[in-house]
Structures are given as structure tokens and as C-alpha cells.
Design a protein around this motif. Structure first.
Motif, short mmCIF file in Angstrom:
data_model
loop_
_atom_site.label_atom_id
_atom_site.label_comp_id
_atom_site.label_asym_id
_atom_site.label_seq_id
_atom_site.Cartn_x
_atom_site.Cartn_y
_atom_site.Cartn_z
N THR A 184 0.84 -1.19 0.00
CA THR A 184 0.00 0.00 0.00
C THR A 184 0.88 1.24 0.00
O THR A 184 1.93 1.27 0.65
CB THR A 184 -0.94 0.01 1.22
N SER A 186 1.04 5.85 -0.74
CA SER A 186 0.34 7.13 -0.75
C SER A 186 1.20 8.17 -1.46
O SER A 186 2.43 8.09 -1.44
CB SER A 186 0.02 7.60 0.67
N SER A 210 -3.54 11.10 -2.52
CA SER A 210 -4.21 9.82 -2.76
C SER A 210 -3.54 8.77 -1.90
O SER A 210 -2.31 8.72 -1.77
CB SER A 210 -4.12 9.45 -4.24
N LEU A 213 -3.03 3.16 -2.33
CA LEU A 213 -2.68 2.80 -3.69
C LEU A 213 -1.88 1.49 -3.69
O LEU A 213 -1.10 1.23 -2.78
CB LEU A 213 -1.83 3.90 -4.31
N ILE A 254 4.58 2.55 -6.86
CA ILE A 254 3.21 2.87 -6.47
C ILE A 254 2.39 2.98 -7.74
O ILE A 254 2.72 3.74 -8.64
CB ILE A 254 3.15 4.19 -5.68
N LEU A 256 -0.48 4.27 -9.89
CA LEU A 256 -1.44 5.37 -9.97
C LEU A 256 -2.44 5.06 -11.07
O LEU A 256 -2.06 4.80 -12.21
CB LEU A 256 -0.72 6.69 -10.26
N ALA A 257 -3.72 5.10 -10.72
CA ALA A 257 -4.74 4.63 -11.63
C ALA A 257 -5.11 5.65 -12.70
O ALA A 257 -5.64 5.29 -13.74
CB ALA A 257 -5.99 4.23 -10.84
N TRP A 261 -2.22 12.13 -12.22
CA TRP A 261 -1.08 12.12 -11.30
C TRP A 261 0.25 12.14 -12.04
O TRP A 261 1.30 12.13 -11.42
CB TRP A 261 -1.13 10.89 -10.41
#
Length: 287
Positions: A184, A186, A210, A213, A254, A256-257, A261
Motif C-alpha cells: 500500500t 500514498s 491519494s 494505492l 506505487i 497510480l490509476a 497524477w
């Protein structure tokens, strides 16, 4: 640690390079383990089986950089700060069995917990002209970027120890690629600027963040060969060779969807990681 020309600023109207220097002492990773031998007692007094539990920190880094160009209230001022911490903790059991007088094999299973955090801060200031007392600025800009993640993986290792001669030992260990369990992360950014120059005063503030993530870390296949020789009583020579295979495809620290971003990462942060093949060689002597 020094990064020559690591910070580049154009606040004075021309390119200015400043070295980034970290002066903190490095921390030494800690190892803790307990072992219990059991089972049949062999002629040399040792037991046939052994169980162990270990807590290892194979990798740990912490670095902080500061750079300043200009003087507050007197000249254009550009301040940059970067801090980054990265630590991996392995926790897990091991089991070994002595098959013959000359051959032993063992297996280990670890939960690898990687904790990573990074923060960058940038501040730009243009003083009032003419200077005032106390100093005031006609233009001010602040930009901060933070990212962090925790990753949990499984790592399995198997090894064999062979003694072809009473004073010679040969070891082979294979560390299999890590198996990702959970991660996870951020990401957040704070950006603001303001211009205090009547009649064109204006400014803006942007806050984005966010969390929760998907995040990932990866350890590739590792092969290690060791050799130890006791040439005389009280003396030991050792040689260790290890090869860490490269990653055949990059992994995302990480995930990012959304595309919004894409401009959030700071310029020095690499969201995707590839590992090259690494060969390590060590020689040791003990007397």
C-alpha cells in the motif's frame, strides 16, 4: 554522500549549480536469531536437525539533502530539501538437516517487509525592490511532494553445505524471486504561489493526495557460492561469490490509476524500477 551539481536553479536568470551533500552517519543494520538443534546425536557431538528463527535487516538507507541559493530579503532565494528512507526487514524460520557426515541441506522462508518514504520541498522567493525592513517578498512559491509505501513479500531460500575434506567447506545457496503478498502506498502534493505587486496581485493553492494505492517491491533470483578453508588451527580463509539476476520487466513502486497524477512526481523520483544484474565477491580472513 555528495551529488555534484545535484541542484540546478534558474532563479537568478541564469543556471546555477549547487552540490547536494548528506553528512549523517550511516546506520548499521541489525541481525537477531535463535537456533535449536535436536534429534539424533552424531559421532562428532552435533545433532542431525536444527530449527532457527531470524530477524534480519539486509538493506537500510537514510539520506537527507539541503541546498540554498541566495539570501532571504536581500537576493532571489531558492531552497531545496530532500529526505529519503528505505528499510527492508526479513522475519522467518529456517530448518536444516545433516544428511551424511559431509552433507547438510536447509531451507528458509522469510516475510520481507519494505518501508519506504520520500519527501521533497522547494521554496522560491523574490524580495521586494527596494528591500524593506523586515524583509518582504514580491513573489513566493512553495512546492512539496511526499510519497511512501509498505510492501510485504515472501522469500524462500534453499542451501547445501558440503565438506569434501575435513578442513574445507563448500556452500551453495539459491534465493528464489520474491512473491508479492500485499502493498500500500500514498502520494501527495502541496503547491502554492503568490505575487504581491500591485495592481497585479494574484495567487493559487493546490492540494492533492491519494492513499491506499497498490505498491510493490521485488527481489530477483540470487545464487550464492561460498568456500571456507582452515589451513591451520585457529586460522580461517573464506571466499564468497553471489550473483543477483536482473529484473526482466520493470515493476511500479506505487500504481497510480489515473493520468492526472502524471505531473505529481518530483523530477528526481523514479516511479518504475528495473534492477540490473549484480555480481558481488568477498574474501575473508580470521586468525
Amino acid at each position: 554522500r555528495i551529488v555534484h551539481g545535484g541542484f540546478v536553479s534558474y532563479i537568478n536568470g541564469e543556471q546555477t549549480d549547487v552540490d547536494l551533500e548528506a553528512t549523517a552517519f550511516p546506520t548499521i543494520p541489525t541481525t537477531f536469531g535463535v537456533l535449536r538443534a535436536f534429534g539424533e546425536r552424531l559421532p562428532d557431538g552435533s545433532r542431525r536437525h536444527a530449527l532457527a528463527f531470524s530477524m534480519l535487516i539486509p538493506d537500510q538507507t537514510a539520506v537527507s539533502y539541503d541546498a540554498t541559493i541566495g539570501r532571504s530579503g536581500e537576493t532571489d532565494l531558492d531552497i531545496f530539501r530532500l529526505s529519503e528512507e528505505d528499510r527492508t526487514l526479513w522475519v522467518g524460520p529456517s530448518y536444516a538437516i545433516r544428511i551424511t557426515d559431509d552433507l547438510s541441506i536447509g531451507v528458509s522462508a522469510f516475510v520481507a517487509i519494505r518501508t519506504y518514504s520520500r519527501s521533497t520541498f522547494r521554496s522560491l522567493e523574490t524580495p521586494a525592490n527596494p528591500p524593506t525592513d523586515p524583509p518582504t517578498a514580491t513573489y513566493l512559491e512553495l512546492d512539496r511532494f511526499d510519497t511512501a509505501f509498505d510492501s510485504y513479500d515472501l522469500i524462500f531460500r534453499v542451501g547445501a553445505l558440503y565438506r569434501p575434506l575435513p578442513d574445507v567447506s563448500v556452500d551453495l545457496t539459491v534465493g528464489f524471486p520474491s512473491i508479492h503478498i500485499y502493498g500500500t502506498g500514498s502520494v501527495s502534493r502541496q503547491f502554492t504561489y503568490s505575487l504581491h505587486e500591485p495592481p497585479l496581485e494574484y495567487g493559487d493553492l493546490r492540494l492533492e493526495s491519494s492513499s491506499d494505492l497498490p505498491a510493490e517491491s521485488f527481489d530477483p533470483l540470487e545464487i550464492r557460492l561460498g568456500l571456507a578453508w582452515i589451513p591451520a588451527e585457529g586460522m580461517l580463509l573464506a571466499f564468497d561469490l553471489s550473483y543477483h539476476l536482473p529484473t526482466f520487466s520493470s515493476y511500479e513502486r506505487i500504481a497510480l490509476a489515473t493520468d492526472r497524477w502524471d505531473d505529481l512526481y518530483d523530477e528526481l523520483y523514479a516511479p518504475r524500477v528495473e534492477r540490473r544484474g549484480v555480481l558481488n565477491a568477498n574474501v575473508g580472513f580470521e586468525w
